[in-house]
Enzyme design. Structure first.
Site, short mmCIF file in Angstrom:
data_model
loop_
_atom_site.label_atom_id
_atom_site.label_comp_id
_atom_site.label_asym_id
_atom_site.label_seq_id
_atom_site.Cartn_x
_atom_site.Cartn_y
_atom_site.Cartn_z
CB SER A 1 -1.12 -2.54 -5.96
OG SER A 1 -2.49 -2.86 -5.80
CE LYS A 2 0.14 3.55 -0.74
NZ LYS A 2 1.17 4.19 -1.50
NE ARG A 3 -5.88 -3.22 -7.09
CZ ARG A 3 -5.72 -4.52 -7.27
NH1 ARG A 3 -6.63 -5.35 -6.83
NH2 ARG A 3 -4.64 -4.99 -7.86
N GLY B 1 -3.86 -3.12 0.59
CA GLY B 1 -3.45 -2.65 1.91
C GLY B 1 -1.97 -2.92 2.13
#
Ligand code: GLU
Length: 492
Positions: free
Chosen positions: A254-256, A258
């Site tokens: 996920s975005k977490r 990066g």
């Protein structure tokens, strides 16, 4: 001995079918790449189908962005791209045909009734799948209409005992879904628009796709699409569901983590070949040890039989390392051109005058030794583009022992004044000689020299940095630092 898995042979006609509802991210790009590699490796075709039937969420900007990202990666598609929204007639014809043959029905249940149905199934320990009522009298229908209900169209999943959809997946082997696990899925919404499962099935058949290669998150859609194809009497592709992608913590990417879009990776300064190479290794490997593979090698060696079932790990730290290696493999002039192009696109050149490209040309070979992403350029060599900006932590480092710093910086200044020509080799010789005379540890002697001219603790190599900055400016910076240090010392 492990069973040898099946390989895709013969020209494969594959597709990439992104929904233009956002940017092209790592997962989608990996799917596109695997399909592209299969097409190129089997001498087949790679077709692009934009799945834009969700009118609210699809945007032309997303479509343009996906196309740009694919172009940057070099994933060229064959044939004119197909927009699913332009195939509405075909989808409606399929829905009508399924309704006529009794393979689909109009379902009138409202949300509340559907929820009751699911709850009853759960209470019975059955899968909470929806089965609409398949027959209604004209009077009932008239009553629903007067209540303002509109029907959706559901596929009538046959309830014969033991009925199941079975298919052989290149990655997962035999996959079986019992019909009692598959709900009567919606194939057309109440406004008549087809759903993804209907449209994808119709298009895969009509576009004569031979192999559908997509993320494992679509596995449960596959039996539904196969049911639609079989009911329509169309040909069926073969399937390969490729593993999910996780971050280094093994949680779904996920975005977490990066996990950026492809264009964000580009803007961070990764090379397309790094991104391609890394994406290829998300679930596939050549031989468990080779990591650097060119696009040509990937085309030659990619094999669906070596795609793993277990989740693949995407790790930006590995991407950095690989990118650094690719950058260092480039000849200096090629690296310089790539760097200039990056700095041009990011606006860096426009923000740094008067002749920033000239400075970049001088700095590029020095930067190449240390850089892992092109956007690290400013950290390493930005100091060459501006007047000295002493970073507080760098100043703290030399003022932690002011007396020592005065001594080594003074010694450096003394030697550098007489270096002629002011080039890397004579500079190295002079400073090394001085280091030897002082009997200092290299680090204790050289770090302060770096800080004096760059204002920072990390930069291009010290000898090269001095030569790049030039004698006059280097000596100015030394003198200014000596002045400040002397003041500090006398105040103390
Ligand atoms: N539009 C779907 C997606 O982006 C495509 C899935 C498929 O490949 O069938 O997830």
């Amino acid at each position: 001995m492990a069973k040898t898995r099946e390989e895709i042979t013969g020209p494969a006609r594959v597709r990439f079918a992104p929904s233009p509802t956002g940017n092209l991210h790592v997962g989608g790009a990996r799917t596109a790449l695997f399909n592209w590699l299969i097409a190129r490796n089997t001498g087949g075709q790679f077709v692009l189908r934009i799945e834009d039937t969700d009118r609210e969420r699809s945007t032309p900007e997303s479509e343009a962005q996906i196309l740009r990202a694919m172009e940057w990666l070099g994933l060229d598609h064959d044939e004119e791209l197909v927009r699913q929204s332009e195939r509405g007639d075909r989808h409606r014809a399929a829905v009508d045909k399924l309704l006529e043959s009794g393979a689909a029905y109009e379902a009138w249940e409202n949300e509340e009734e559907l929820e009751q149905m699911r709850a009853a199934a759960r209470a019975d320990k059955r899968a909470p799948v929806v089965r609409g009522r398949r027959n209604h009298t004209d009077d009932e229908i008239a009553a629903f209409r007067s209540e303002g209900r509109e029907p959706v169209t559901r596929f009538a999943v046959s309830q014969a005992d033991d009925a199941a959809v079975e298919f052989t997946d290149y990655v997962r082997g035999t996959v079986r879904f019992a019909h009692d696990q598959i709900e009567d899925f919606v194939i057309a919404r109440s406004d008549g628009t087809p759903t993804y499962n209907l449209a994808a099935a119709v298009d895969d058949t009509e576009m004569e796709i031979s192999h559908v290669v997509r993320g494992e998150d679509h596995l449960s859609n596959t039996p539904k699409q196969i049911l639609v194809m079989r009911a329509l009497g169309g040909s069926e592709p073969r399937y390969a569901h490729i593993p999910l992608i996780a971050g280094p913590d093994k949680k779904r990417l996920s975005k977490r983590h990066g996990a950026a879009s492809v264009e964000e990776l580009r803007d961070a300064g990764y090379l397309p070949k790094t991104v391609i190479n890394s994406l290829a290794l998300l679930g596939w490997s050549y031989d468990d040890k080779t990591t650097m593979l060119s696009v040509e090698e990937l085309i030659e060696h990619f094999s669906i039989a070596r795609v793993s079932k277990s989740p693949a790990v995407f790790d930006l730290a590995k991407l950095d390392k690989m990118n650094g290696r690719y950058l260092r493999l480039m000849p200096d002039d090629e690296f310089t051109e790539v760097l200039l192009e990056h700095l041009e696109r990011s606006g860096y050149l426009a923000e740094h005058g008067p002749d920033p490209a000239e400075t970049v040309r001088v700095a590029a070979p020095l930067v190449k030794r240390k850089i892992s992403r092109l956007n690290e350029y400013d950290d390493l060599a930005g100091w060459l583009h501006r007047d000295l900006e002493m970073q507080p932590e760098a100043w703290e480092q030399i003022t932690a022992d002011t007396k020592h710093s005065i001594q080594v910086i003074g010694a450096g200044l003394g030697r550098l004044q007489s270096v002629e020509p002011f080039e890397v080799d004579p500079i190295r010789e002079a400073l090394s000689d001085e280091l030897h005379i002082l009997g200092e540890a290299a680090r204790d002697f050289l770090e302060p020299q770096r800080i004096v001219i760059t204002g920072q603790t990390i930069s291009t190599g010290i000898y090269e940095s001095l030569a790049a900055l030039g004698k006059e400016e280097s000596l100015n910076r030394y003198r200014s630092a000596m002045g400040k240090l002397a003041e500090l010392w006398s105040d103390a």
